[in-house]
Design a protein around this motif. Structure first.
Motif, PDB file in Angstrom:
ATOM      1  N   PRO A  75       3.654  -1.226  -0.221  1.00  0.00           N
ATOM      2  CA  PRO A  75       3.823  -2.657  -0.543  1.00  0.00           C
ATOM      3  C   PRO A  75       2.498  -3.410  -0.671  1.00  0.00           C
ATOM      4  N   ASN A  76       1.486  -3.036   0.099  1.00  0.00           N
ATOM      5  CA  ASN A  76       0.193  -3.706  -0.018  1.00  0.00           C
ATOM      6  C   ASN A  76      -0.444  -3.436  -1.377  1.00  0.00           C
ATOM      7  N   ARG A  77      -0.330  -2.202  -1.860  1.00  0.00           N
ATOM      8  CA  ARG A  77      -0.902  -1.878  -3.166  1.00  0.00           C
ATOM      9  C   ARG A  77      -0.116  -2.562  -4.288  1.00  0.00           C
ATOM     10  N   LYS A  90       1.242  -5.459  -3.995  1.00  0.00           N
ATOM     11  CA  LYS A  90       0.767  -6.839  -3.938  1.00  0.00           C
ATOM     12  C   LYS A  90      -0.606  -6.954  -4.598  1.00  0.00           C
ATOM     13  N   ILE A  91      -1.465  -5.965  -4.390  1.00  0.00           N
ATOM     14  CA  ILE A  91      -2.782  -5.969  -5.031  1.00  0.00           C
ATOM     15  C   ILE A  91      -2.625  -5.933  -6.548  1.00  0.00           C
ATOM     16  N   ILE A  92      -1.727  -5.097  -7.047  1.00  0.00           N
ATOM     17  CA  ILE A  92      -1.462  -5.028  -8.490  1.00  0.00           C
ATOM     18  C   ILE A  92      -0.978  -6.395  -8.986  1.00  0.00           C
ATOM     19  N   ASP A  93      -0.099  -7.023  -8.226  1.00  0.00           N
ATOM     20  CA  ASP A  93       0.402  -8.351  -8.591  1.00  0.00           C
ATOM     21  C   ASP A  93      -0.741  -9.360  -8.651  1.00  0.00           C
ATOM     22  N   ILE A  94      -1.623  -9.326  -7.676  1.00  0.00           N
ATOM     23  CA  ILE A  94      -2.782 -10.229  -7.652  1.00  0.00           C
ATOM     24  C   ILE A  94      -3.659  -9.999  -8.881  1.00  0.00           C
ATOM     25  N   LEU A  95      -3.913  -8.728  -9.186  1.00  0.00           N
ATOM     26  CA  LEU A  95      -4.794  -8.403 -10.311  1.00  0.00           C
ATOM     27  C   LEU A  95      -4.145  -8.641 -11.663  1.00  0.00           C
ATOM     28  N   SER A  96      -2.817  -8.784 -11.681  1.00  0.00           N
ATOM     29  CA  SER A  96      -2.146  -9.072 -12.954  1.00  0.00           C
ATOM     30  C   SER A  96      -2.556 -10.442 -13.495  1.00  0.00           C
ATOM     31  N   CYS A  97      -3.095 -11.296 -12.628  1.00  0.00           N
ATOM     32  CA  CYS A  97      -3.557 -12.627 -13.046  1.00  0.00           C
ATOM     33  C   CYS A  97      -4.990 -12.591 -13.568  1.00  0.00           C
ATOM     34  N   GLY A  98      -5.688 -11.469 -13.373  1.00  0.00           N
ATOM     35  CA  GLY A  98      -7.063 -11.346 -13.841  1.00  0.00           C
ATOM     36  C   GLY A  98      -7.963 -10.729 -12.792  1.00  0.00           C
ATOM     37  N   ALA A 140     -13.351  -8.485  -4.334  1.00  0.00           N
ATOM     38  CA  ALA A 140     -12.743  -7.860  -3.158  1.00  0.00           C
ATOM     39  C   ALA A 140     -12.530  -8.882  -2.047  1.00  0.00           C
ATOM     40  N   CYS A 141     -13.486  -9.785  -1.880  1.00  0.00           N
ATOM     41  CA  CYS A 141     -13.366 -10.776  -0.805  1.00  0.00           C
ATOM     42  C   CYS A 141     -12.172 -11.703  -1.033  1.00  0.00           C
ATOM     43  N   THR A 142     -11.887 -12.034  -2.276  1.00  0.00           N
ATOM     44  CA  THR A 142     -10.742 -12.890  -2.594  1.00  0.00           C
ATOM     45  C   THR A 142      -9.430 -12.150  -2.344  1.00  0.00           C
ATOM     46  N   ILE A 143      -9.396 -10.888  -2.716  1.00  0.00           N
ATOM     47  CA  ILE A 143      -8.190 -10.073  -2.475  1.00  0.00           C
ATOM     48  C   ILE A 143      -7.952  -9.963  -0.972  1.00  0.00           C
ATOM     49  N   LEU A 144      -9.017  -9.696  -0.234  1.00  0.00           N
ATOM     50  CA  LEU A 144      -8.912  -9.493   1.211  1.00  0.00           C
ATOM     51  C   LEU A 144      -8.346 -10.728   1.918  1.00  0.00           C
ATOM     52  N   GLU A 145      -8.635 -11.906   1.407  1.00  0.00           N
ATOM     53  CA  GLU A 145      -8.134 -13.145   2.014  1.00  0.00           C
ATOM     54  C   GLU A 145      -6.605 -13.212   2.014  1.00  0.00           C
ATOM     55  N   LYS A 146      -5.970 -12.475   1.135  1.00  0.00           N
ATOM     56  CA  LYS A 146      -4.515 -12.526   0.996  1.00  0.00           C
ATOM     57  C   LYS A 146      -3.792 -11.504   1.889  1.00  0.00           C
ATOM     58  N   PHE A 147      -4.573 -10.792   2.715  1.00  0.00           N
ATOM     59  CA  PHE A 147      -4.004  -9.754   3.577  1.00  0.00           C
ATOM     60  C   PHE A 147      -4.462  -9.934   5.011  1.00  0.00           C
ATOM     61  N   SER A 161     -10.597  -1.230   1.040  1.00  0.00           N
ATOM     62  CA  SER A 161     -11.328  -0.210   0.280  1.00  0.00           C
ATOM     63  C   SER A 161     -10.486   1.045   0.081  1.00  0.00           C
ATOM     64  N   HIS A 162      -9.749   1.427   1.105  1.00  0.00           N
ATOM     65  CA  HIS A 162      -8.861   2.594   1.011  1.00  0.00           C
ATOM     66  C   HIS A 162      -7.789   2.358  -0.057  1.00  0.00           C
ATOM     67  N   HIS A 163      -7.151   1.204  -0.027  1.00  0.00           N
ATOM     68  CA  HIS A 163      -6.118   0.886  -1.016  1.00  0.00           C
ATOM     69  C   HIS A 163      -6.705   0.856  -2.430  1.00  0.00           C
ATOM     70  N   MET A 164      -7.889   0.263  -2.577  1.00  0.00           N
ATOM     71  CA  MET A 164      -8.506   0.169  -3.895  1.00  0.00           C
ATOM     72  C   MET A 164      -8.896   1.547  -4.414  1.00  0.00           C
ATOM     73  N   LYS A 165      -9.352   2.406  -3.526  1.00  0.00           N
ATOM     74  CA  LYS A 165      -9.712   3.772  -3.930  1.00  0.00           C
ATOM     75  C   LYS A 165      -8.490   4.491  -4.510  1.00  0.00           C
ATOM     76  N   ILE A 166      -7.360   4.370  -3.854  1.00  0.00           N
ATOM     77  CA  ILE A 166      -6.131   5.015  -4.328  1.00  0.00           C
ATOM     78  C   ILE A 166      -5.722   4.443  -5.685  1.00  0.00           C
ATOM     79  N   LEU A 167      -5.790   3.130  -5.838  1.00  0.00           N
ATOM     80  CA  LEU A 167      -5.415   2.496  -7.105  1.00  0.00           C
ATOM     81  C   LEU A 167      -6.384   2.865  -8.228  1.00  0.00           C
ATOM     82  N   MET A 168      -7.647   3.045  -7.892  1.00  0.00           N
ATOM     83  CA  MET A 168      -8.622   3.441  -8.912  1.00  0.00           C
ATOM     84  C   MET A 168      -8.478   4.921  -9.268  1.00  0.00           C
ATOM     85  N   GLU A 169      -8.182   5.767  -8.278  1.00  0.00           N
ATOM     86  CA  GLU A 169      -8.023   7.198  -8.549  1.00  0.00           C
ATOM     87  C   GLU A 169      -6.871   7.487  -9.500  1.00  0.00           C
TER      88      GLU A 169
END
Length: 110
Positions: free
Chosen positions: A18-20, A22-30, A34-41, A49-57
């Motif tokens: 679910p966190n990833r 939500k990250i996809i949802d956040i990034l759908s706006c543009g 990382a600091c802005t994303i982190l504020e929402k969690f 960083s772990h979540h972003m690594k998985i999404l980038m891989e």
């Protein structure tokens, strides 16, 4: 259609958290820092960083450095390819894997 099940599985596993999602949802706006994303969690920077690594891989997210900051964005083309791949898996088509089986004669699938 030759389906890449390994790639599709990797993407589905990434999106199963679910966190990833939500990250996809956040990034759908543009693009976001990382600091802005982190504020929402309510977790730490290493967890982000772990979540972003998985999404980038799996190719759904790209990153770029801007000074000391890392900016992330959704790879819309990859996201669309992933959706199409899933649709091809769940939709019966002429080149569907089920067409390569002869169920009437109880033979093994190719």
């Amino acid at each position: 259609m030759n389906q890449n099940y390994e790639e599709s599985s990797k993407i589905l596993k990434a999106l199963a958290d679910p966190n990833r999602l939500k990250i996809i949802d956040i990034l759908s706006c543009g693009e976001e820092c990382a600091c802005t994303i982190l504020e929402k969690f309510d977790f730490t920077q290493p967890t982000l960083s772990h979540h972003m690594k998985i999404l980038m891989e799996c190719g759904l997210v790209t990153s770029r450095k801007e000074g000391t900051w890392t900016k992330y964005s959704l790879d819309i083309a990859q996201a669309n390819r992933s959706i199409l791949a899933l649709m091809q898996i769940i939709t019966p088509t002429e080149d569907c894997i089920c067409k390569s089986c002869n169920h009437e004669k109880n033979t093994e699938c190719k």
